[in-house]
Design a protein around this motif. Structure first.
Motif, mmCIF file in Angstrom:
data_model
loop_
_atom_site.group_PDB
_atom_site.id
_atom_site.type_symbol
_atom_site.label_atom_id
_atom_site.label_comp_id
_atom_site.label_asym_id
_atom_site.label_seq_id
_atom_site.Cartn_x
_atom_site.Cartn_y
_atom_site.Cartn_z
ATOM 1 N N UNK A 1 0.835 -1.203 0.000
ATOM 2 C CA UNK A 1 0.000 0.000 0.000
ATOM 3 C C UNK A 1 0.870 1.255 0.000
ATOM 4 N N UNK A 2 1.928 1.254 0.817
ATOM 5 C CA UNK A 2 2.848 2.396 0.860
ATOM 6 C C UNK A 2 3.521 2.616 -0.492
ATOM 7 N N UNK A 3 4.009 1.541 -1.089
ATOM 8 C CA UNK A 3 4.699 1.625 -2.380
ATOM 9 C C UNK A 3 3.765 2.206 -3.443
ATOM 10 N N UNK A 4 2.566 1.683 -3.497
ATOM 11 C CA UNK A 4 1.611 2.149 -4.510
ATOM 12 C C UNK A 4 1.158 3.586 -4.247
ATOM 13 N N UNK A 5 1.078 3.979 -2.985
ATOM 14 C CA UNK A 5 0.706 5.365 -2.666
ATOM 15 C C UNK A 5 1.784 6.336 -3.147
ATOM 16 N N UNK B 1 3.427 10.338 -7.393
ATOM 17 C CA UNK B 1 4.395 10.823 -8.377
ATOM 18 C C UNK B 1 3.902 10.703 -9.818
ATOM 19 N N UNK B 2 3.142 9.697 -10.116
ATOM 20 C CA UNK B 2 2.734 9.444 -11.507
ATOM 21 C C UNK B 2 2.082 10.653 -12.183
ATOM 22 N N UNK B 3 1.186 11.381 -11.524
ATOM 23 C CA UNK B 3 0.593 12.550 -12.196
ATOM 24 C C UNK B 3 1.622 13.628 -12.552
ATOM 25 N N UNK B 4 2.758 13.610 -11.887
ATOM 26 C CA UNK B 4 3.793 14.603 -12.166
ATOM 27 C C UNK B 4 4.498 14.328 -13.498
ATOM 28 N N UNK C 1 9.306 4.992 -15.615
ATOM 29 C CA UNK C 1 8.926 3.938 -16.558
ATOM 30 C C UNK C 1 9.662 2.631 -16.248
ATOM 31 N N UNK C 2 10.953 2.736 -15.947
ATOM 32 C CA UNK C 2 11.722 1.539 -15.595
ATOM 33 C C UNK C 2 11.170 0.889 -14.335
ATOM 34 N N UNK C 3 10.828 1.727 -13.342
ATOM 35 C CA UNK C 3 10.282 1.172 -12.095
ATOM 36 C C UNK C 3 8.960 0.451 -12.375
ATOM 37 N N UNK C 4 8.099 1.083 -13.140
ATOM 38 C CA UNK C 4 6.798 0.469 -13.415
ATOM 39 C C UNK C 4 6.949 -0.846 -14.182
ATOM 40 N N UNK D 1 10.940 5.681 -3.807
ATOM 41 C CA UNK D 1 11.294 6.921 -3.103
ATOM 42 C C UNK D 1 12.427 7.648 -3.820
ATOM 43 N N UNK D 2 13.364 6.911 -4.378
ATOM 44 C CA UNK D 2 14.431 7.536 -5.170
ATOM 45 C C UNK D 2 13.856 8.182 -6.429
ATOM 46 N N UNK D 3 12.913 7.504 -7.061
ATOM 47 C CA UNK D 3 12.240 8.068 -8.240
ATOM 48 C C UNK D 3 11.527 9.367 -7.838
ATOM 49 N N UNK D 4 10.866 9.338 -6.698
ATOM 50 C CA UNK D 4 10.151 10.522 -6.211
ATOM 51 C C UNK D 4 11.116 11.689 -5.998
ATOM 52 N N UNK D 5 12.230 11.434 -5.317
ATOM 53 C CA UNK D 5 13.194 12.502 -5.056
ATOM 54 C C UNK D 5 13.752 13.077 -6.347
ATOM 55 N N UNK D 6 14.120 12.203 -7.275
ATOM 56 C CA UNK D 6 14.641 12.643 -8.562
ATOM 57 C C UNK D 6 13.610 13.482 -9.307
ATOM 58 N N UNK D 7 12.373 13.027 -9.301
ATOM 59 C CA UNK D 7 11.298 13.739 -10.000
ATOM 60 C C UNK D 7 11.061 15.112 -9.390
#
Length: 145
Positions: free
Chosen positions: A31-35, A40-43, A96-99, A127-133
């Motif tokens: 649940x945490x991962x998907x949240x 981030x996805x809409x960004x 995209x790579x993460x997904x 979380x790394x993807x989020x920070x980078x984004x």
């Protein structure tokens, strides 16, 4: 005989509770991962918009250069715009790579301990993807102000 039966029942209950706790932890982590992903996805739309704006900015700089209005400042702006555009590309590619690599359904079929390790690793990665984004978006917006 009653003692053995009671011990067997208690062991079964204990193991059942332990299994349930592991499954709950797996569900919580998933649940945490998907949240985080859903945050981030809409960004990604913003990334595409900012990339288009940066491309326009680069073309404007190039057109000034083509008419003979070049300077170190314009050259620096162009380099910075390209660098930021690359960071936005990296953010998009990371998502995209993460997904593509995410295998949540398969992970839920693993033993609880293995599934927990999988989702903890996925949480770190997203979380790394989020920070980078967030960093690349902030940098692009600041540059384009």
């Amino acid at each position: 005989m009653k003692q053995i039966l009671l011990t067997a029942i208690l062991a079964t209950v204990f193991l059942g509770c332990e299994k349930k706790a592991g499954e709950d932890k797996v569900t919580g982590l998933e649940t945490e991962v998907l949240a985080i992903h859903d945050e981030i996805m809409p960004k990604m739309d913003s990334i595409m918009t900012l990339k288009a704006m940066l491309s326009t900015k680069i073309k404007e700089i190039d057109s000034l250069d083509n008419i003979g209005l070049s300077s170190n400042s314009l050259a620096e702006q162009r380099i910075k715009a390209i660098d930021i555009n690359n960071k936005l590309n990296e953010s998009d590619k990371s998502m995209m790579d993460w997904m593509h690599g995410y295998k949540g359904d398969s992970a839920k079929k693993l033993q609880s301990e293995q599934a927990v390790l999988y989702f903890e690793a996925e949480k770190d990665e997203i979380l790394q993807v989020k920070q980078l984004t967030l960093r690349s978006l902030q940098e692009a917006k600041k540059f384009l102000e």
